[in-house]
Design a protein around this motif. Structure first.
Motif, PDB file in Angstrom:
ATOM      1  N   GLU A 226     -10.558  -8.426 -26.826  1.00 21.34           N
ATOM      2  CA  GLU A 226     -10.186  -8.914 -25.774  1.00 21.34           C
ATOM      3  C   GLU A 226      -9.561  -7.820 -24.705  1.00 21.34           C
TER       4      GLU A 226
ATOM      5  N   ARG B 279     -10.736  -6.295 -20.868  1.00 22.02           N
ATOM      6  CA  ARG B 279     -10.103  -6.498 -19.692  1.00 22.02           C
ATOM      7  C   ARG B 279      -9.898  -5.109 -19.350  1.00 22.02           C
TER       8      ARG B 279
ATOM      9  N   ASP C  33     -12.469  -3.134 -16.864  1.00 21.82           N
ATOM     10  CA  ASP C  33     -12.202  -3.380 -15.388  1.00 21.82           C
ATOM     11  C   ASP C  33     -11.107  -2.736 -14.588  1.00 21.82           C
TER      12      ASP C  33
ATOM     13  N   VAL D 178      -2.914  -6.171 -17.595  1.00 22.16           N
ATOM     14  CA  VAL D 178      -4.150  -6.976 -17.880  1.00 22.16           C
ATOM     15  C   VAL D 178      -3.820  -8.378 -18.317  1.00 22.16           C
TER      16      VAL D 178
ATOM     17  N   PHE E  72      -2.498  -8.965 -21.181  1.00 19.20           N
ATOM     18  CA  PHE E  72      -2.773  -9.244 -22.750  1.00 19.20           C
ATOM     19  C   PHE E  72      -1.636  -9.607 -23.561  1.00 19.20           C
TER      20      PHE E  72
END
Length: 336
Positions: free
Chosen positions: A229, A233, A236, A310, A312
């Motif tokens: 994950e 992310r 990008d 991001v 996270f």
């Protein structure tokens, strides 16, 4: 970033396989390469690949990044928007007896890959580093903003060297580069050389498990889905040059950035073993041993920068992650 063409090295490896599967689901066209070496059972690597090869947007090539000419032909014959380098010789203890494997893959192979990215002008290169680079650092949690100048294993030294080489290419050739410091990744389809994997095999076989430093160790165990994950992310978010760089080890005036990817919740080794015992429904026989050369007492990731960029946050508790691994292990190996 709109999904385009992406190269994953080490695609038959643990993290590479899971990342390829996720990227394909996200709409990327993925080329995977791997040398399928015998550091651990190549049959497991081929089984991972079999889960990917039916996808129309996935192609695989048996290729070793240490082979300069082969890698050059790959880059001249194909165009990649993003490259994720997960090909490496892994393992701290293995490096004590097989140092040249680490130089071939983690140094020479990575230079070959950097050259391919340089001549093609990729939009973003992401590469696997390791929590091992923190070495003799004593401040916890480990922060990307702290210096990492004292590795305690050759594996860690090659990973740190890779970070420095990548930075030089970002500086010289304006390649956006992101380094990924992974913290003790575990989960289904994992690596048999990792402790949780070998512990599972030995416990089910009624064998004793080696517990170094008499169990007085901590690790920041990070579930594979959380790792993937974070990487997806970050794809990008290619780094940008900083005009007023504050001389910070985690950043640069070049388009270069380092991030920890960890669970941010270290677990004592004996607590980890107890959780694994619950998942297996078996008790472990512990063989308490002294500290192993190249090991560190604890790993603990600070992930504030990753969260800020991001959004996270790791989502998988250890008990659930280990239960998922045990479920896969029993199915794959046919254990009752």
């Amino acid at each position: 970033m709109t999904p385009g063409r992406l190269l994953v090295t080490g695609a038959a490896g643990f993290i590479g396989f899971h990342l390829c599967r996720r990227l394909l689901a996200e709409g990327w066209t993925v080329r995977g390469i791997d040398n399928l070496n015998d550091y651990y059972d190549p049959a497991l690597k081929r089984a991972r690949l079999s889960q990917l090869e039916g996808h129309p947007a996935f192609t695989f090539q048996h290729l070793d990044i240490a082979q300069r000419d082969d890698l050059h032909r790959l880059f001249t014959g194909s165009r990649f928007d993003v490259v994720v380098n997960l090909a490496a010789q892994a393992g701290v203890r293995y490096s004590l007896e097989h140092p040249h494997s680490y130089a071939d893959s983690n140094l020479l192979g990575f230079v070959n890959l950097l050259e391919g990215c340089r001549h093609q002008g990729v939009d973003h290169l992401l590469f696997a580093s390791s929590s091992s680079v923190y070495g003799a650092n004593s401040r916890l949690p480990y922060s990307e903003h702290d210096p990492v100048d004292h590795p305690v294993s050759l594996y860690a030294a090659t990973k740190r060297a890779g970070e420095l080489m990548a930075h030089s290419y970002a500086h010289l050739y304006d390649i956006p580069v992101t380094g990924l410091r992974f913290f003790t990744v575990y989960g289904p389809w994992g690596r048999p050389d990792m402790a949780y994997f070998s512990f599972t095999r030995k416990i089910l076989a009624g064998e004793s498990i080696p517990v170094f430093n008499h169990g007085q160790m901590q690790r920041d165990f990070t579930y594979i889905d959380d790792i993937v994950e974070a990487v997806v992310r970050l794809v990008d978010h290619p780094p940008q040059r900083q005009v007023d760089w504050p001389a910070d080890p985690a950043t640069s005036a070049a388009p270069f950035r380092i991030y920890n990817i960890g669970n941010h919740q270290p677990v004592a080794l004996l607590d980890f073993i107890a959780t694994l015992e619950e998942c297996l429904g078996r008790k472990a026989q512990l063989e308490l041993l002294p500290m192993q050369a190249g090991d560190v007492l604890a790993t603990y990731a600070e992930v504030n920068d990753l969260a800020a960029l991001v959004d996270f946050a790791p989502r998988t508790p250890l008990a659930r992650g280990l239960a998922e691994f045990v479920r896969w292990y029993r199915q794959y190996y046919g254990t009752a």
